[in-house]
Structures are given as structure tokens and as C-alpha cells.
Design an enzyme around this catalytic site. Structure first.
Site, PDB file in Angstrom:
ATOM      1  N   LYS A 195       0.851  -1.195   0.000  1.00  0.00           N
ATOM      2  CA  LYS A 195       0.000   0.000   0.000  1.00  0.00           C
ATOM      3  C   LYS A 195       0.884   1.242   0.000  1.00  0.00           C
ATOM      4  CE  LYS A 195      -1.626   2.711   2.933  1.00  0.00           C
ATOM      5  NZ  LYS A 195      -1.530   3.991   2.144  1.00  0.00           N
ATOM      6  N   GLU A 209      10.035  15.546  15.762  1.00  0.00           N
ATOM      7  CA  GLU A 209      10.485  15.344  14.379  1.00  0.00           C
ATOM      8  C   GLU A 209       9.801  16.372  13.481  1.00  0.00           C
ATOM      9  OE1 GLU A 209      11.322  11.566  11.510  1.00  0.00           O
ATOM     10  OE2 GLU A 209       9.336  11.664  12.414  1.00  0.00           O
ATOM     11  N   CYS A 220      13.804  10.139   7.865  1.00  0.00           N
ATOM     12  CA  CYS A 220      13.633   9.778   9.273  1.00  0.00           C
ATOM     13  C   CYS A 220      14.954   9.631  10.007  1.00  0.00           C
ATOM     14  CB  CYS A 220      12.806   8.505   9.393  1.00  0.00           C
ATOM     15  SG  CYS A 220      13.405   7.151   8.374  1.00  0.00           S
TER      16      CYS A 220
END
Length: 480
Positions: free
Chosen positions: A179, A386, A287
Site C-alpha cells: 500500500k 520530528e 527519518c
């Protein structure tokens, strides 16, 4: 428009979607329409999982192929990806703003490299071993594929992250339903074309472009045996909760706020390219980026000046221009998020030394200037959360112990870096930092070594032999 963009790739063929809704994708650099694909529904997910289940459960199917035969199919897929490498790189860059030089190096190259690595690994690895610990007899310990895998990806490295999951899963003998994220679905059409051209059996790979709700439906689907997810920590917690309720194995690669520990002996004039890549790769939409710079107080002003100059000198522009170092962010919403954090940093009293606004002359698209904040307390919001954009913070430390304390003072633990001219000292410091991965004088994941985080950065590991093991389950057969 690609001839296949109005259909879904399920069961080894292009099929009509069950619904009428589409996912439209706009250019990160201009805001203009790039294309659209059908949005998968629950019925399409059911179809894809059923096809994957059939491909896995049918006698003589994919998991029962000899490893060398699966490896040969994976190499064919790698060849097909290579043939589409430039198209994949440019499609990804247009969608999410990744500078094309990085996109060619990652999105256009890493997936095929991963397929070839895992093809070679599974061909050489024994499927079973014999042990003896009983008074008599032996035990055959077998490594079997875990089953049907639901792989849910993020938009920042859509192809690379897909193959972090797909390559070891295929090598293990699993079947996969992918996905992709709504922001980057056009490149998944190229992936599907490569799968079809490589001749993988029907149902071994299916692709269901959709948003969060359909992703949740896939994660909890009764026909799925394992989930592999890359995304935010908040989303990862929801995935983990669903898998926990089902006692379903899951691999989670989540957020990060990695520290770059600059030791007092660092050569700040060296490794400029490594320093830039480690902190600003993919416009900060990475990330594992080292966005939290920890500098010795004795050299603090010097460190601030180096990172400030790096940000000010970075070439910002069209993601498809090979000279561009910083492209646009993926969407207007992402730019608003990053600008919100910049505003919070200013409101909290951090000292802005570079950037902080939108670059002049780039009125279209979702651009933000590379930004550096100095005099940032490690407990502040911009040092702890973040941001996922080209924003760095610089925080002073007193001594080596203080640097380690600050590096570990985070809810995350995905990556990091240590900068020094004494590599033995750097390695000692690196080992004290509580993180899944870390580099000396630079950082990038190594496809042959385990990658993943601790604390809020995830569960489990991808890449390396450990990444293959994540798609296998052990069976012990006792022999008299």
C-alpha cells in the site's frame, strides 16, 4: 498519462477498480497536476489479499519454489527496475521534491540492489539445520516463509522503502500486498509494470494505492500473516495496537530525531558533502537525518558557523535540476507543518542563523529555506519533535558525558552520527548512544546490515540477514 494509471495491479494483471474515486498527485515544485490512479477500496484489498493468499497456499506455488528459482525471478525483476530507473527517479522527484541526484542514487538504484542482495543471500543460506541436544535423535530446524505480508510505506522514499520490505519477503517465499502512500502513487505504476514484465507468478505482488483508512483495513485483514510498516511514530502505535490484538508479527520503522555529536577534535573543514547528506538528505524529509547538532561549548561558535554556511550556500530549486541540493517539500500541508515548527522555535527564543522563510523567486511549489537555529535547549519542542523538513538545531554541551546524555535525551533512537578525527574515540562515543544505527563522520544505512530503531523509533530490523529473518518463522521437526 501512463496507460495503466486507470487500473489496479492485483492478481498478476491490471484490473478494473471496484470504486470510482481516484488519488490525484500534484507536483511538489509547481502544485500542478501530475496524474491520478484509482483509489483502492476494501473490496480491492480483499481481492489483493485473496490473490496473495492463493499464491502462497497453492501447492507448488511461490513459497515452495527452490530458493535459486525465486532468486532468478528476483534478478529478472531487478533488471526490469533498472530499465525503468530514470523514469522512477524523475517520477519520485516530481511527486515529493527529492532532488534528482539523490533520487537517482536511492529510488532509481537501491531497489534493484536490494533484490540482487537478497537473491544471493537466500541462494546461499541453508533452509534447515540439524541440532542434537536430546539423549537420542536430532532436531531439524527449518526456516519457513511467514505468509502473506501487508507492506505499508511512507512517501519520502517510496521505492526504497517498498523494497526494504518486498526484497526480503520475496526471498523468504512470502507474497506481498503493497500500500503506497497517497502522495507518491505514480511510481507504484512503474513498479507494477516491472513486476508484470519480470513474470512473477500471479498474486505474489499486489498494489493497492489508498489512504489511512484502507491502510488500517489491510493491516487488520484476516488473510494477512505479517505487517511491515514505515511511517510516523503516532501511526506506528496504531499499527502496533492492531497487530497486538491479532497476535500478528509486525516490523515498524518509525520516526527519528537523530543527534550529530560533533566532538571537540572534529575537522569541520572536512566531510562537507557527508555533513550535508547526513543532515539535509531529501530536504530533511528523512527519518534518519541528523537534525539535532550537539556542539562542544569550546567550539560552539565555529560549529554554528559551519552549519549556518552550509544551509545558506545550499542550492534550492527545481527537484529535477541535477544541480539542486534542496528541493520543495512534498505538499502544502507539510510546508505548513515545517513553518509551524520554525515559528515555534522563534517564539521559544532560539537564535535563527540561516533561513526561516520561503526562498525568493520560488513562488510556486512547497519550498522552505534550509534553516538553522542556534542556542537551542535540548528540551525545546524543535529539538525534541520530528520536524521532517530542512531545519537543524544546534545545542551546546560541556563534555563528552554531557554530549552522550543529550544525545540519549530523546523519545527517539533511530540513527545518529559522531564527528571526530579520532575514530576509536568516536566509536566509543557511538556505542554509548542509545540508537539502532549510527555512523562516524557521516551516515547512511547499509543494505547488508540491520537497520531500525529503539524507543519511539520502532520495532524489529530491516536490511541485512536480519531483514530476511523477519519474514521467516521457525519450525522444529524432531527426528528419532
Amino acid at each position: 498519462m501512463n496507460a495503466h494509471e486507470n487500473r489496479l495491479f492485483i492478481g498478476g494483471r491490471w484490473t478494473e477498480p471496484s470504486g470510482r474515486r481516484t488519488i490525484t498527485v500534484t507536483s511538489a515544485g509547481t502544485g500542478e497536476l501530475l496524474g491520478a490512479v484509482p483509489e483502492a477500496t476494501t473490496a480491492d484489498v480483499d481481492h489483493a489479499v485473496r490473490a496473495a493468499r492463493t499464491a502462497f497456499d497453492t501447492p507448488g506455488g511461490w513459497p515452495s519454489w527452490e530458493p535459486e528459482r525465486r532468486a532468478a525471478a528476483m534478478v529478472r525483476l531487478a533488471d526490469e527496475l533498472d530499465a525503468r530507473s530514470e523514469a522512477t527517479a524523475s517520477t519520485v522527484s516530481a511527486q515529493n521534491g527529492m532532488p534528482i541526484s539523490f533520487s537517482r542514487a536511492f529510488e532509481g538504484s537501491v531497489p534493484a540492489a536490494l533484490l540482487r542482495y537478497y537473491a544471493a543471500l537466500v541462494s546461499a543460506a541453508p533452509r534447515a539445520e540439524f541440532r542434537s541436544g536430546l539423549p537420542r535423535g536430532t532436531t531439524e530446524v527449518r526456516r519457513e516463509p511467514v505468509g502473506v505480508v501487508a507492506a505499508v510505506m511512507s512517501w519520502n522514499f517510496p521505492q526504497t522503502l517498498a523494497f526494504f520490505k518486498l526484497a526480503p519477503a520475496l526471498a523468504a517465499g512470502c507474497t506481498v500486498v503493497l500500500k503506497p502512500a497517497p502522495e507518491t502513487v505514480l511510481d507504484s505504476v512503474l513498479l507494477a509494470e516491472a513486476v508484470a514484465a519480470a513474470g512473477l507468478p500471479a498474486g505474489v505482488v499486489g498494489i493497492v494505492p489508498a489512504g489511512r483508512e484502507i491502510g488500517a483495513y489491510l493491516v487488520a485483514h484476516p488473510g494477512v500473516d505479517k505487517v511491515a510498516f514505515t511511517g510516523s511514530t503516532a501511526s506506528g502505535r496504531r499499527v502496533a495496537a492492531a497487530c497486538a490484538a491479532l497476535l500478528r508479527p509486525v516490523t515498524l520503522e518509525l520516526g527519528g530525531k537523530s543527534a550529530a555529536v560533533v566532538l571537540d577534535d572534529a575537522d569541520l573543514g572536512a566531510d562537507a558533502g557527508e555533513r550535508f547528506t547526513t543532515s539535509f538528505l531529501n530536504n530533511g524529509q528523512t527519518c534518519f537525518a541528523s537534525t539535532r547538532i550537539l556542539a562542544p561549548r569550546s567550539r560552539y561558535d565555529e560549529v554554528v558557523a559551519v552549519y549556518t554556511a552550509m544551509a545558506r550556500d545550499a542550492r534550492v530549486g527545481d527537484a529535477l535540476d541535477p544541480a539542486t541540493q534542496i528541493g520543495p517539500l512534498v505538499s502544502s500541508r507539510q510546508r505548513e507543518r515545517v513553518e509551524g515548527y520554525i515559528g515555534r522555535g522563534l517564539a521559544d527564543g532560539a537564535r535563527l542563523t540561516a533561513g526561516g522563510g520561503r526562498p525568493p523567486g520560488l513562488d510556486r511549489g512547497w519550498f522552505v529555506e534550509p534553516t538553522v537555529f542556534a542556542d537551542v535547549d535540548n528540551s525545546s519542542v524543535i529539538a525534541q519533535e520530528e520536524i521532517f523538513g530542512p531545519v537543524l538545531t544546534v545545542t551546546p554541551y560541556e563534555d563528552e558525558d554531557d554530549a552522550v546524555r543529550l544525545a540519549n535525551d530523546s523519545v527517539y533512537g533511530l540513527a545518529g552520527s559522531v564527528w571526530t578525527t579520532d575514530l576509536e574515540r568516536g566509536a566509543r562515543v557511538a556505542r554509548r548512544i542509545r540508537t539502532g544505527t549510527i555512523g562516524l563522520n557521516g551516515y547512511l544505512p547499509d543494505i547488508t546490515s540491520p537497520y531500525g530503531g529503539v524507543k519511539g523509533s520502532g520495532l524489529g530490523r530491516e536490511l541485512g540477514p536480519e531483514g530476511l529473518a523477519a519474514y521467516q518463522q521457525l519450525q522444529s521437526v524432531y527426528h528419532p
